[in-house]
Design an enzyme around this catalytic site. Structure first.
Site, PDB file in Angstrom:
ATOM      1  CG  ASP A   9      -0.349   0.241   2.534  1.00  0.00           C
ATOM      2  OD1 ASP A   9       0.904   0.365   2.598  1.00  0.00           O
ATOM      3  OD2 ASP A   9      -1.077   0.350   3.542  1.00  0.00           O
ATOM      4  CG  HIS A  10      -0.637   4.793   1.613  1.00  0.00           C
ATOM      5  ND1 HIS A  10      -1.685   3.881   1.708  1.00  0.00           N
ATOM      6  CD2 HIS A  10      -0.644   5.487   2.780  1.00  0.00           C
ATOM      7  CE1 HIS A  10      -2.296   4.031   2.878  1.00  0.00           C
ATOM      8  NE2 HIS A  10      -1.671   4.999   3.542  1.00  0.00           N
ATOM      9  CB  CYS A  66       0.983  -2.249   4.836  1.00  0.00           C
ATOM     10  SG  CYS A  66       0.921  -3.276   6.306  1.00  0.00           S
ATOM     11  N   GLY A  67       2.570  -0.147   6.079  1.00  0.00           N
ATOM     12  CA  GLY A  67       3.344   0.678   7.010  1.00  0.00           C
ATOM     13  C   GLY A  67       4.010  -0.155   8.091  1.00  0.00           C
ATOM     14  CB  THR A  68       2.754  -1.892  10.993  1.00  0.00           C
ATOM     15  OG1 THR A  68       1.500  -2.385  10.491  1.00  0.00           O
ATOM     16  CG2 THR A  68       2.564  -0.509  11.609  1.00  0.00           C
ATOM     17  N   GLY A  69       3.319  -3.683   8.300  1.00  0.00           N
ATOM     18  CA  GLY A  69       3.301  -5.095   7.880  1.00  0.00           C
ATOM     19  C   GLY A  69       2.158  -5.861   8.534  1.00  0.00           C
ATOM     20  N   GLY A  71      -1.259  -5.098   8.859  1.00  0.00           N
ATOM     21  CA  GLY A  71      -2.497  -5.219   8.081  1.00  0.00           C
ATOM     22  C   GLY A  71      -2.346  -6.247   6.965  1.00  0.00           C
ATOM     23  CG  HIS A  99      10.862 -24.514  12.184  1.00  0.00           C
ATOM     24  ND1 HIS A  99      11.005 -24.463  13.543  1.00  0.00           N
ATOM     25  CD2 HIS A  99      11.995 -25.115  11.723  1.00  0.00           C
ATOM     26  CE1 HIS A  99      12.166 -25.007  13.904  1.00  0.00           C
ATOM     27  NE2 HIS A  99      12.794 -25.399  12.807  1.00  0.00           N
ATOM     28  CG  ASN A 100       6.413 -21.342  10.550  1.00  0.00           C
ATOM     29  OD1 ASN A 100       7.288 -20.530  10.861  1.00  0.00           O
ATOM     30  ND2 ASN A 100       5.824 -22.109  11.453  1.00  0.00           N
ATOM     31  NE  ARG A 110       3.773   4.929   6.787  1.00  0.00           N
ATOM     32  CZ  ARG A 110       2.456   5.067   6.654  1.00  0.00           C
ATOM     33  NH1 ARG A 110       1.638   4.570   7.579  1.00  0.00           N
ATOM     34  NH2 ARG A 110       1.956   5.700   5.615  1.00  0.00           N
ATOM     35  NE  ARG A 133      10.677 -30.653  15.055  1.00  0.00           N
ATOM     36  CZ  ARG A 133      11.874 -30.337  14.578  1.00  0.00           C
ATOM     37  NH1 ARG A 133      12.474 -31.122  13.696  1.00  0.00           N
ATOM     38  NH2 ARG A 133      12.487 -29.222  14.976  1.00  0.00           N
ATOM     39  CG  HIS A 134       9.071 -28.347  10.800  1.00  0.00           C
ATOM     40  ND1 HIS A 134       8.902 -27.809  12.053  1.00  0.00           N
ATOM     41  CD2 HIS A 134      10.389 -28.649  10.701  1.00  0.00           C
ATOM     42  CE1 HIS A 134      10.060 -27.782  12.683  1.00  0.00           C
ATOM     43  NE2 HIS A 134      10.975 -28.283  11.881  1.00  0.00           N
ATOM     44  NE  ARG A 137       5.324 -29.780  15.223  1.00  0.00           N
ATOM     45  CZ  ARG A 137       6.530 -29.790  15.734  1.00  0.00           C
ATOM     46  NH1 ARG A 137       7.439 -28.908  15.337  1.00  0.00           N
ATOM     47  NH2 ARG A 137       6.870 -30.677  16.648  1.00  0.00           N
TER      48      ARG A 137
HETATM   49  C1  RB5 Z   1      -1.683   3.044   6.422  1.00  0.00           C
HETATM   50  O1  RB5 Z   1      -1.702   4.291   7.029  1.00  0.00           O
HETATM   51  C2  RB5 Z   1      -1.353   1.960   7.432  1.00  0.00           C
HETATM   52  O2  RB5 Z   1      -2.441   1.797   8.306  1.00  0.00           O
HETATM   53  C3  RB5 Z   1      -1.031   0.667   6.726  1.00  0.00           C
HETATM   54  O3  RB5 Z   1       0.024   0.878   5.870  1.00  0.00           O
HETATM   55  C4  RB5 Z   1      -0.614  -0.488   7.600  1.00  0.00           C
HETATM   56  O4  RB5 Z   1       0.395  -0.138   8.474  1.00  0.00           O
HETATM   57  C5  RB5 Z   1      -1.696  -1.248   8.228  1.00  0.00           C
HETATM   58  O5  RB5 Z   1      -1.480  -2.257   8.916  1.00  0.00           O
END
Ligand code: RB5
Length: 152
Positions: A9-10, A66-69, A71, A99-100, A110, A133-134, A137
């Site tokens: 995303d942005h 995404c910003g945090t990964g 979402g 393992h996964n 970010r 074993r994995h 699972r």
């Molecule tokens: C967008 O502002 C932010 O919410 C998105 O990139 C992400 O971090 C969501 O998990």
């Protein structure tokens, strides 16, 4: 060579651009699934489009940013057959493959810098699944997916 579907995303756009150049330089075949600017976008739409492509092509992987990964990883892990790993450092990326058998890597544009992201991606791409074993699972996860589909 592993086919890679890349999307953001942005909040992940700039890192996606950097990783596209990094991975192209290493000779990977990459499909950029968007977004194509820093205009505000909806991460679930990109996650769905990348994950559908990963599921269609055996052995391919997705990278979602995404910003945090967070979402991206929440969304991707709702899609049966997708095993998405949100990683902030290389060891988690390595273990998510070993393992996964993760087929999607999620990153926070970010949260981490470009060089850290490159290192995480390299570990993800170069670590095989350990099986053994994995595998059992993972079959339990598959059963869980089937059960929850039947319930809904
Ligand atoms: C967008 O502002 C932010 O919410 C998105 O990139 C992400 O971090 C969501 O998990």
């Amino acid at each position: 060579m592993t086919k890679i579907y890349l999307g953001s995303d942005h909040g992940g756009f700039l890192l996606k651009q950097g990783l596209y150049a990094f991975l192209s330089g290493k000779g990977y075949s990459i499909e950029d699934c968007g977004v194509f600017s820093e205009a505000s976008a909806h991460y679930p739409e990109i996650a769905l489009s990348v994950c559908k492509k990963v599921l269609k092509e055996a052995g391919s992987i997705g990278i979602l940013i995404c910003g945090t990964g967070i979402g991206m990883s929440i969304t991707a892990n709702k899609i049966p057959g997708i095993r998405a790993a949100l990683c902030h450092e290389p060891l988690s990326a390595k273990m998510s493959r070993a393992h996964n058998n993760a087929n999607v890597l999620c990153l926070g544009g970010r949260m981490i810098g470009y060089l850290m992201a490159c290192s995480i991606v390299e570990f993800f791409l170069n670590t095989p699944f350990d099986e053994g074993r994995h595998s059992h699972r993972l079959s339990l996860i598959q059963e869980l997916e089937k059960e929850s589909q039947h319930e809904s």
